[in-house]
Design an enzyme around this catalytic site. Structure first.
Site, PDB file in Angstrom:
ATOM      1  N   LYS A  96      -0.729  24.699  39.910  1.00  0.00           N
ATOM      2  CA  LYS A  96       0.224  25.587  39.240  1.00  0.00           C
ATOM      3  C   LYS A  96       1.574  25.567  39.949  1.00  0.00           C
ATOM      4  CE  LYS A  96       1.011  30.530  38.357  1.00  0.00           C
ATOM      5  NZ  LYS A  96       1.192  30.520  36.886  1.00  0.00           N
ATOM      6  N   GLY A 120       4.240  43.318  23.512  1.00  0.00           N
ATOM      7  CA  GLY A 120       3.912  44.238  24.598  1.00  0.00           C
ATOM      8  C   GLY A 120       4.615  43.939  25.894  1.00  0.00           C
ATOM      9  N   SER A 121       4.325  42.815  26.520  1.00  0.00           N
ATOM     10  CA  SER A 121       4.869  42.540  27.848  1.00  0.00           C
ATOM     11  C   SER A 121       6.262  41.934  27.762  1.00  0.00           C
ATOM     12  CB  SER A 121       3.943  41.599  28.615  1.00  0.00           C
ATOM     13  OG  SER A 121       3.793  40.373  27.933  1.00  0.00           O
ATOM     14  N   TYR A 172      -4.609  27.854  30.225  1.00  0.00           N
ATOM     15  CA  TYR A 172      -3.936  26.713  29.592  1.00  0.00           C
ATOM     16  C   TYR A 172      -2.795  26.309  30.513  1.00  0.00           C
ATOM     17  CZ  TYR A 172      -0.440  30.198  28.372  1.00  0.00           C
ATOM     18  OH  TYR A 172       0.503  31.196  28.451  1.00  0.00           O
ATOM     19  N   TYR A 189      -2.933  30.708  34.684  1.00  0.00           N
ATOM     20  CA  TYR A 189      -4.231  30.972  35.290  1.00  0.00           C
ATOM     21  C   TYR A 189      -4.491  32.474  35.247  1.00  0.00           C
ATOM     22  CZ  TYR A 189      -3.414  26.369  37.492  1.00  0.00           C
ATOM     23  OH  TYR A 189      -3.144  25.042  37.729  1.00  0.00           O
ATOM     24  N   ASP A 203      -5.047  45.429  21.633  1.00  0.00           N
ATOM     25  CA  ASP A 203      -5.051  43.982  21.382  1.00  0.00           C
ATOM     26  C   ASP A 203      -6.463  43.415  21.406  1.00  0.00           C
ATOM     27  OD1 ASP A 203      -2.348  43.990  21.205  1.00  0.00           O
ATOM     28  OD2 ASP A 203      -1.968  43.205  23.206  1.00  0.00           O
ATOM     29  N   HIS A 247      -3.424  42.866  17.951  1.00  0.00           N
ATOM     30  CA  HIS A 247      -2.806  41.536  18.056  1.00  0.00           C
ATOM     31  C   HIS A 247      -3.880  40.476  18.255  1.00  0.00           C
ATOM     32  CE1 HIS A 247      -0.165  38.283  19.122  1.00  0.00           C
ATOM     33  NE2 HIS A 247      -0.818  38.115  20.255  1.00  0.00           N
ATOM     34  N   GLU A 306      -0.526  35.313  16.089  1.00  0.00           N
ATOM     35  CA  GLU A 306       0.150  34.098  16.530  1.00  0.00           C
ATOM     36  C   GLU A 306       0.229  33.120  15.361  1.00  0.00           C
ATOM     37  OE1 GLU A 306      -0.527  29.950  17.092  1.00  0.00           O
ATOM     38  OE2 GLU A 306      -2.273  31.261  17.208  1.00  0.00           O
ATOM     39  N   HIS A 327       5.016  30.591  24.607  1.00  0.00           N
ATOM     40  CA  HIS A 327       4.585  29.708  25.684  1.00  0.00           C
ATOM     41  C   HIS A 327       5.569  28.567  25.909  1.00  0.00           C
ATOM     42  CE1 HIS A 327       0.869  31.813  26.096  1.00  0.00           C
ATOM     43  NE2 HIS A 327       0.575  31.637  24.842  1.00  0.00           N
TER      44      HIS A 327
END
Length: 765
Positions: free
Chosen positions: A19, A445-446, A525, A529, A612, A655, A677, A705
């Site tokens: 990562k 939300g975030s 994905y 992580y 969610d 969601h 989505e 993403h």
């Protein structure tokens, strides 16, 4: 001798090395050489670890910088034209296909603006793969040097002979889709065109010295049409030859028996099946073995973190040896260990009694070796005695049982899971209360989890700042998010979730019945992580979890601010669940705990509440039948238990993302507003499926993403297509998912463009 095998090992590194270097490369802080060298180092470490543990059959080509299916698409030239016109290096093509790429022109490079391919769940796991996308013009060929050959040779140079793993041709095509310019194309019809490329790859592997290849056909656990089943014989008659290594056909995650006739005559060297998930399939699947064909017995769980019960596993292996013969049995993980954390020894803060119940990837490697040794007659009495003590400790522990939770669970009935009134009556009340405009705008939300947020959270965790100092910091972040949303004109706001580390872990840490890791990272994905909490006992909520932040956020604005919760099925699915009680029991316990939180939010004046459930489709049993029907009933029931204790005027949102959703599953939840989505869906039929959805809906309008920023015109064009089949009066504008992984500049511009597009449609309608 009974051999041992591991189908794949986590590629992320024990300290998330992959990562760190990948994100550094994306941001220009690491060179491509540094990226590639880190990958090489991780592969070498994983191979050596397994070799030193005594594993007989070690996988190679289980490594990827993003996704193993995407790797195959790049290798086989399944690269849509939109990614080939920019003269990108292969690694950058890979990343562009996985996450999109938007780059301004420089003196030496052209501008790039391309969206990512569709990403969906890998069967019923929490891993996401990038869906292969085919067109009539797809020309299969091996692009440059074959990655599986390169990595086989790397291991060989270390003195380790590996078994390369490749996704099989039938699964690869079936899991793909037609590109937007070729919607009449059924990818499975491309089998004859792709087989020569598979043959070339296998030939190159044999020339490099590979004598075996693990060829995965996981779709064998799905309900397949006859037109697909018949392709297995065609494929493997072509692939099995003197110029190819021996092939072990591998399937996992479920029951292959309904598709057994499709593979019973294949000329492969052996088969692997998942006997953790479906032990009862053993007699039927083992009966197809002919001649010297081997049976790889998937008996160590590749999906969960509980220790294998050696006594039960040994009995199963013994039965396999008696039926098949020791020389034909391979003891294996049920699937790749990609889905488990790397090493339990990295956990220094777990309570010792609980830690003793767990087994991470490194420990599972040892489990496979011990079980193979036992089946071969070696003395492993010490290991078996220690394992028996761990299993006994968990069974007898009071940690797993809470009588009050079990008593409350028995009180659940249908009335507890039913809103006061049907949606049309609720809608009328909510319209009057909130007075939202046509095409309401919101987010999921975030908001960005900045370095400053992570640093302060870390300081608070370590005790270097006080609770009061941390709360002051969080409140400042919440106010920043609220003011930004008001500034650009969003209608229903969120507080941004700066206090939350993860949408599941945050709640697990506040619920009884959970354990937590420090380094138990698992790839979801790309470079995303997660550290799944572990459900170790009955679940309850000691006190409210989100009310303080939600009330503070609402005090800053006259616009409604959503209370944000993660639903019961998603908490269950994105944790490591118990294996000693059913998923239904765990989901309903979570539903009751969340019900208390929802009613506390409402009592505190938070009357728009989002719960969610992105994992609800993920949990769907892979085959149609009674198990699937039962799951849909209890999954929906657990959501309604959580959300039905409120007044008609309280608006419940939910969601969903990164799954092939069925509108009927969502209808059963009876949420007032759902967001889905949608930005990477190309097929207009998908919109049509939701055209008669009775409640309100937001089909996600941009890919969170990806770092690229869609223009207002792009939003307008997308919504125009949606409104051809979906009623304008019911449609909301929102992103695909939460914005925590994005940076503020792209969030600001993307959301501003989205809001301006909504204003244009309001004027038009």
């Amino acid at each position: 001798m009974v051999q041992s095998s591991v189908l794949g090992f986590p590629r992320i590194g024990g300290q998330r090395e992959l990562k760190k270097v990948t994100e550094a490369y994306w941001s220009g802080k690491a060179t491509v050489e540094e990226l590639l060298e880190t990958g090489k180092s991780l592969r070498a470490h994983n191979w050596k670890l397994q070799k030193e543990a005594g594993v007989d059959i070690i996988a190679s080509n289980d490594f990827s910088f993003y996704d193993q299916v995407l790797d195959l698409s790049l290798l086989f030239n399944v690269v849509p034209d939109r990614y080939t016109k920019f003269d990108l290096a292969p690694i950058d093509v890979l990343f562009a296909m996985g996450r999109g790429l938007q780059r301004k022109a420089t003196e030496t490079t052209a501008a790039v603006d391309v969206t990512a391919l569709e990403m969906v769940k890998w069967f019923d796991s929490n891993y996401h793969y990038v869906r292969p996308t085919f067109s009539h013009s797809t020309e299969f060929k091996l692009n440059s040097v074959a990655k599986p050959v390169v990595e086989f040779n790397e291991a060989k140079a270390l003195g380790i002979h590996t078994r390369p793993v490749i996704l099989g041709p039938v699964s690869y095509l079936y899991l793909g889709k037609a590109d937007k310019d070729s919607l009449d194309l059924d990818p499975i019809t491309l089998l004859e065109k792709i087989l020569p490329v598979y043959k070339q790859l296998l030939s190159e592997l044999k020339a490099a010295g590979a004598n075996q290849v693990q060829i995965d056909e996981p779709i064998l656990v799905l309900d397949l049409p006859e037109s697909v089943k018949e392709k297995f014989q065609v494929a493997y008659d072509a692939l099995v030859s003197e110029s190819a290594p021996e092939l072990t056909l591998t399937s996992y995650f479920g029951d292959v028996r309904p598709n057994l006739k499709a593979i019973e005559s294949l000329p492969v060297a052996g088969f692997h099946f998942d006997f953790v998930r479906v032990p009862e399939q053993f007699n039927e699947v083992s009966s197809i073995l002919k001649g010297e064909q081997t049976l790889s017995v998937g008996i160590v769980d590749g999906r969960n973190i509980w220790k294998t019960d050696f006594s039960k596993a040994a009995k199963f292996i013994k039965a396999a040896v008696e039926k098949v013969g020791a020389e034909k049995v391979i003891v294996a993980t049920s699937s790749s260990l990609l889905h488990t954390p790397v090493d339990l020894e990295n956990e220094t803060k777990l309570e010792p009694i609980i830690k003793d119940w767990f087994s991470f990837a490194t420990q599972k490697v040892s489990e496979v070796v011990v079980l193979a040794k036992e089946a071969s007659g070696d003395d492993v009495a010490t290991e078996f005695a220690a394992n028996a003590a761990s299993i006994k400790s968990r069974v007898e522990s009071s940690i797993t049982t809470n009588p009050k939770v079990q008593e409350r669970l028995a009180t659940i009935n249908e009335s507890l899971a039913t809103r006061q009134s049907p949606f049309p009556e609720r809608l009328a009340v909510q319209k009057e209360k909130y007075n939202l405009p046509l095409f309401p705008t919101t987010t999921i939300g975030s908001f960005p989890q900045t370095k400053d947020i992570r640093v302060n959270r870390n300081k608070f965790t370590k005790g270097t700042i006080t609770a009061e100092e941390y709360e002051t910091f969080i409140n400042k972040e919440i106010e920043t998010v609220i003011r930004f949303q008001e500034e650009i004109g969003l209608d229903v706001l969120v507080h941004g979730e700066p206090e939350r580390n993860d949408m599941v872990q945050y709640f697990g840490e506040q619920l009884k019945g959970f354990a937590f890791t420090t380094n138990g990272w698992v790839q979801s994905y790309g470079s995303r992580y997660v550290r799944p909490p572990i459900i170790v006992g009955d679940v309850s909520r000691p006190k409210n979890m989100t009310v303080k932040e939600s009330v503070y956020a609402q005090s800053l604005s006259k616009s409604p601010v959503k209370g944000m919760l993660t639903g019961p099925v998603t908490i269950l699915r994105w944790s490591f669940p118990r294996d000693d009680v059913s998923g239904k029991v765990q989901a309903l316990q979570l539903g009751l705990a969340l019900r208390d939180e929802v009613t506390d939010l409402e009592a505190a004046g938070i009357t728009v509440i989002q719960v969610d459930e992105p994992a609800i489709r993920e949990g769907l049993p892979l085959r149609a039948g009674q198990e699937r029907s039962d799951y849909l009933n209890w999954a929906a029931q657990s959501f309604r238990v959580a959300t039905s204790g409120v007044d008609n005027s309280t608006q419940i949102h939910s969601h969903f993302c990164y799954s092939d959703l069925d509108p009927n599953h969502i209808k059963a939840l009876d949420a007032d507003v759902v967001s889905i989505e949608f930005s990477k869906k190309d097929d207009p039929k998908y919109i049509q499926e939701f055209s008669d959805y009775p409640n309100h809906i937001g089909l996600g309008l941009f890919d969170i993403h990806s770092p690229r920023i869609p223009s207002k015109e792009e939003f307008v064009a997308r919504v125009e297509e949606i409104l051809k089949v979906y009623p304008a009066a019911n449609f909301w504008f929102n992103p695909d998912c939460g914005l925590k992984t994005r940076g503020w500049p792209e969030v600001r511009e993307s959301l501003t463009n989205m809001v301006n597009a909504a204003k244009e449609f309001r004027a038009k309608y």
